[in-house]
Design a protein around this motif. Structure first.
Motif, PDB file in Angstrom:
ATOM      1  N   HIS A 169       0.830  -0.824  -0.118  1.00  0.00           N
ATOM      2  CA  HIS A 169      -0.221  -0.453  -0.031  1.00  0.00           C
ATOM      3  C   HIS A 169       1.240   1.396  -0.316  1.00  0.00           C
ATOM      4  O   HIS A 169       0.527   2.418  -0.560  1.00  0.00           O
ATOM      5  CB  HIS A 169      -0.844  -0.092   1.030  1.00  0.00           C
ATOM      6  CG  HIS A 169      -1.885   0.902   1.352  1.00  0.00           C
ATOM      7  ND1 HIS A 169      -2.375   1.552   0.322  1.00  0.00           N
ATOM      8  CD2 HIS A 169      -1.839   1.888   2.019  1.00  0.00           C
ATOM      9  CE1 HIS A 169      -3.843   2.339   0.803  1.00  0.00           C
ATOM     10  NE2 HIS A 169      -2.558   3.539   1.949  1.00  0.00           N
ATOM     11  N   THR A 172       2.374   1.605  -3.242  1.00  0.00           N
ATOM     12  CA  THR A 172       1.765   2.448  -4.852  1.00  0.00           C
ATOM     13  C   THR A 172       1.834   4.017  -4.348  1.00  0.00           C
ATOM     14  O   THR A 172       1.326   4.268  -4.984  1.00  0.00           O
ATOM     15  CB  THR A 172      -0.088   1.633  -4.549  1.00  0.00           C
ATOM     16  OG1 THR A 172      -0.351   2.087  -3.231  1.00  0.00           O
ATOM     17  CG2 THR A 172       0.323   0.367  -4.620  1.00  0.00           C
ATOM     18  N   LEU A 173       1.965   4.014  -2.789  1.00  0.00           N
ATOM     19  CA  LEU A 173       2.400   5.964  -3.204  1.00  0.00           C
ATOM     20  C   LEU A 173       3.576   6.564  -3.298  1.00  0.00           C
ATOM     21  O   LEU A 173       3.150   7.443  -2.596  1.00  0.00           O
ATOM     22  CB  LEU A 173       0.918   6.092  -1.383  1.00  0.00           C
ATOM     23  CG  LEU A 173       0.310   5.399  -0.939  1.00  0.00           C
ATOM     24  CD1 LEU A 173      -0.436   5.407   0.422  1.00  0.00           C
ATOM     25  CD2 LEU A 173      -1.398   6.536  -1.894  1.00  0.00           C
ATOM     26  N   HIS A 174       3.941   5.740  -3.419  1.00  0.00           N
ATOM     27  CA  HIS A 174       5.672   5.748  -4.122  1.00  0.00           C
ATOM     28  C   HIS A 174       6.308   6.333  -2.388  1.00  0.00           C
ATOM     29  O   HIS A 174       7.669   7.367  -2.955  1.00  0.00           O
ATOM     30  CB  HIS A 174       5.583   7.301  -4.874  1.00  0.00           C
ATOM     31  CG  HIS A 174       4.614   6.858  -6.066  1.00  0.00           C
ATOM     32  ND1 HIS A 174       4.913   6.450  -6.903  1.00  0.00           N
ATOM     33  CD2 HIS A 174       3.342   7.803  -6.062  1.00  0.00           C
ATOM     34  CE1 HIS A 174       3.801   6.410  -7.738  1.00  0.00           C
ATOM     35  NE2 HIS A 174       2.800   7.224  -7.327  1.00  0.00           N
ATOM     36  N   HIS A 175       6.393   5.565  -1.152  1.00  0.00           N
ATOM     37  CA  HIS A 175       7.081   5.493  -0.416  1.00  0.00           C
ATOM     38  C   HIS A 175       8.055   4.506  -0.441  1.00  0.00           C
ATOM     39  O   HIS A 175       7.727   3.270  -0.787  1.00  0.00           O
ATOM     40  CB  HIS A 175       6.196   5.712   1.393  1.00  0.00           C
ATOM     41  CG  HIS A 175       5.141   6.559   1.417  1.00  0.00           C
ATOM     42  ND1 HIS A 175       6.039   7.363   1.732  1.00  0.00           N
ATOM     43  CD2 HIS A 175       3.940   6.220   1.134  1.00  0.00           C
ATOM     44  CE1 HIS A 175       4.636   8.457   1.868  1.00  0.00           C
ATOM     45  NE2 HIS A 175       3.666   7.183   1.694  1.00  0.00           N
ATOM     46  N   ARG A 176       9.695   5.251  -0.442  1.00  0.00           N
ATOM     47  CA  ARG A 176      10.501   4.179  -0.557  1.00  0.00           C
ATOM     48  C   ARG A 176      11.237   4.369   1.326  1.00  0.00           C
ATOM     49  O   ARG A 176      12.389   3.102   1.500  1.00  0.00           O
ATOM     50  CB  ARG A 176      11.635   4.065  -1.361  1.00  0.00           C
ATOM     51  CG  ARG A 176      10.639   4.367  -2.844  1.00  0.00           C
ATOM     52  CD  ARG A 176      12.076   4.901  -3.885  1.00  0.00           C
ATOM     53  NE  ARG A 176      12.997   3.491  -4.146  1.00  0.00           N
ATOM     54  CZ  ARG A 176      12.757   2.380  -4.545  1.00  0.00           C
ATOM     55  NH1 ARG A 176      11.514   2.382  -4.617  1.00  0.00           N
ATOM     56  NH2 ARG A 176      14.392   1.571  -4.615  1.00  0.00           N
ATOM     57  N   THR A 238       9.947   8.582   5.827  1.00  0.00           N
ATOM     58  CA  THR A 238       8.428   9.624   4.868  1.00  0.00           C
ATOM     59  C   THR A 238       7.378   8.897   5.623  1.00  0.00           C
ATOM     60  O   THR A 238       5.899   9.555   5.690  1.00  0.00           O
ATOM     61  CB  THR A 238       8.014   9.682   3.616  1.00  0.00           C
ATOM     62  OG1 THR A 238       8.573   7.940   2.905  1.00  0.00           O
ATOM     63  CG2 THR A 238       9.140  10.470   2.492  1.00  0.00           C
ATOM     64  N   SER A 267       3.453   9.616   6.866  1.00  0.00           N
ATOM     65  CA  SER A 267       1.973   9.273   6.866  1.00  0.00           C
ATOM     66  C   SER A 267       2.108   8.326   7.690  1.00  0.00           C
ATOM     67  O   SER A 267       3.144   7.805   7.736  1.00  0.00           O
ATOM     68  CB  SER A 267       1.789   8.246   5.282  1.00  0.00           C
ATOM     69  OG  SER A 267       1.939   9.168   4.056  1.00  0.00           O
ATOM     70  N   CYS A 328      -2.010   7.653   4.909  1.00  0.00           N
ATOM     71  CA  CYS A 328      -1.412   7.591   4.244  1.00  0.00           C
ATOM     72  C   CYS A 328      -1.343   8.649   2.954  1.00  0.00           C
ATOM     73  O   CYS A 328      -2.508   8.600   2.503  1.00  0.00           O
ATOM     74  CB  CYS A 328      -1.163   6.379   3.959  1.00  0.00           C
ATOM     75  SG  CYS A 328      -1.080   5.382   5.029  1.00  0.00           S
ATOM     76  N   GLY A 329      -0.658   9.716   2.965  1.00  0.00           N
ATOM     77  CA  GLY A 329      -0.701  10.025   1.209  1.00  0.00           C
ATOM     78  C   GLY A 329       0.830   9.851   0.773  1.00  0.00           C
ATOM     79  O   GLY A 329       1.171   8.880   0.798  1.00  0.00           O
ATOM     80  N   GLU A 330       0.485  10.550  -0.293  1.00  0.00           N
ATOM     81  CA  GLU A 330       1.712  10.647  -1.552  1.00  0.00           C
ATOM     82  C   GLU A 330       2.915  10.741  -0.525  1.00  0.00           C
ATOM     83  O   GLU A 330       3.095  11.853  -0.006  1.00  0.00           O
ATOM     84  CB  GLU A 330       1.356  11.310  -3.313  1.00  0.00           C
ATOM     85  CG  GLU A 330       0.272  10.437  -3.509  1.00  0.00           C
ATOM     86  CD  GLU A 330       1.086   9.234  -4.403  1.00  0.00           C
ATOM     87  OE1 GLU A 330       1.807   9.647  -4.171  1.00  0.00           O
ATOM     88  OE2 GLU A 330      -0.336   9.335  -5.027  1.00  0.00           O
ATOM     89  N   ALA A 331       4.123   9.911  -1.049  1.00  0.00           N
ATOM     90  CA  ALA A 331       5.268  10.479  -0.740  1.00  0.00           C
ATOM     91  C   ALA A 331       5.639  11.709  -1.129  1.00  0.00           C
ATOM     92  O   ALA A 331       5.716  11.933  -2.333  1.00  0.00           O
ATOM     93  CB  ALA A 331       6.483   9.642  -0.923  1.00  0.00           C
TER      94      ALA A 331
END
Length: 332
Positions: A169, A172-176, A238, A267, A328-331
């Motif tokens: 999940h 998909t929100l671009h968290h690394r 993040t 997030s 949770c939001g986009e990174a």
């Protein structure tokens, strides 16, 4: 006190017939069953549970040894176990081990001395002596939540599936840069979730720094301190994954102390849904564990084990469900 002989005399049957009716140990005609039960009710007869248990080699009681019974997660499991046992006419003796290996062993010994028919146990972080005692004493036992020994029947959540879904999940929100706040060291759940986190991140092509993993949090205060350490890193995460409801409290406390906004600044998501998750601001994305099913399965397995001690051991891992909300939001 009314005796079984008095009940037999009032019903016009033999003492052995009354015994067979009350203990369900032999067929008795419906007419005689009615005579006996009418007499029992009219006379207020209460069977001698001790004498009955000696005769049947069963006390109709189950021991339930669980840590932190005030924790909503364990409370839900306890309620499910008690409800299922009650349906089967079994009484549950509840003990709080407080996650102390010495207390755990002592309580198991007390339950054994009271001749419980079997035990359901959520083991401590160092359960070897307790588990060896249960094996040596040949006490039917089912482990719940912390699945650490294949010598026993076990029921719990599929921790690998839970962590993988949470990591996916976030990806998909671009968290690394993802940190994880785990629970107490030594627990099977802590080890499983940590290994699953590393594996899930690797499957997504993300290398995880050891600085992003905190695996020694005994309570929410420890989780708060660990979250502050993550946020103090030169390149902080993040997103932070809390591995249970107590660590989530600690994570949220640290974030509020930093005056950070969720999910605008960071997030947050975790394992263990709870009643008030919907009342957080923002509402928390959480993995709901199947507490009711864990409790019912544990009771079922124990009852089956009591009836047949030679049946093959079972380990049941139940799938959790992801409840996506707004934390949770986009990174960035």
């Amino acid at each position: 006190m009314t005796t079984i002989s008095a009940v037999a005399k009032a019903a016009g049957v033999s003492v052995s017939t009354v015994s067979h009716v009350l203990n369900n140990t032999r067929y008795v005609s419906p007419e005689k069953v009615k005579l006996v039960m009418d007499s029992v009710e009219a006379m207020g007869y209460i069977p001698n549970a001790v004498a009955r248990s000696l005769k049947l080699s069963s006390t109709g009681t189950i021991g339930l040894a669980i840590s932190a019974i005030s924790n909503p997660y364990f409370s839900d499991i306890i309620c499910a176990i008690e409800a299922e046992c009650s349906k089967r006419g079994l009484i549950v003796f509840l003990c709080d081990t407080q996650d102390d290996p010495d207390r755990e062993l002592e309580l198991l010994q007390h339950l054994h001395q009271r001749r419980v028919d079997g035990i359901i146990l959520a083991s401590s972080g160092d359960p070897k002596r307790s588990l060896d005692y249960l094996i040596e004493s040949e006490i039917p036992c089912v482990l719940v939540d912390r699945l650490s020994d294949s010598r026993f029947d076990q029921v719990g959540t599929d921790n690998v599936a839970a962590i993988r879904a949470l990591v996916d999940h976030l990806v998909t929100l671009h968290h690394r840069r993802v940190g994880i706040i785990l629970g107490q060291p030594g627990f099977a759940t802590t080890v499983e979730r940590m290994n699953a986190f590393r594996a899930a991140m690797a499957e997504n092509g993300i290398e995880v720094s050891d600085d992003f993993i905190s695996d020694s949090n005994h309570n929410s205060a420890d989780a708060t301190a660990s979250t502050h350490r993550l946020l103090d890193l030169k390149d902080p995460p993040t997103a932070i994954l809390a591995s249970n409801n107590l660590t989530m409290i600690g994570v949220m406390r640290a974030i509020r102390e930093r005056k950070l906004r969720v999910p605008a600044d960071i997030s947050v998501l975790g394992i263990d849904d709870f009643e008030w998750a919907d009342y957080f601001e923002p509402r928390l994305t959480l993995m709901a564990q199947p507490c009711d099913e864990i409790g019912r399965k544990a009771a079922d397995l124990l009852i089956e084990r009591i009836a047949n001690k030679r049946r093959p051991r079972e380990t049941i891992r139940l799938l959790p469900s992801l409840r996506v909300r707004e934390s949770c939001g986009e990174a960035a």
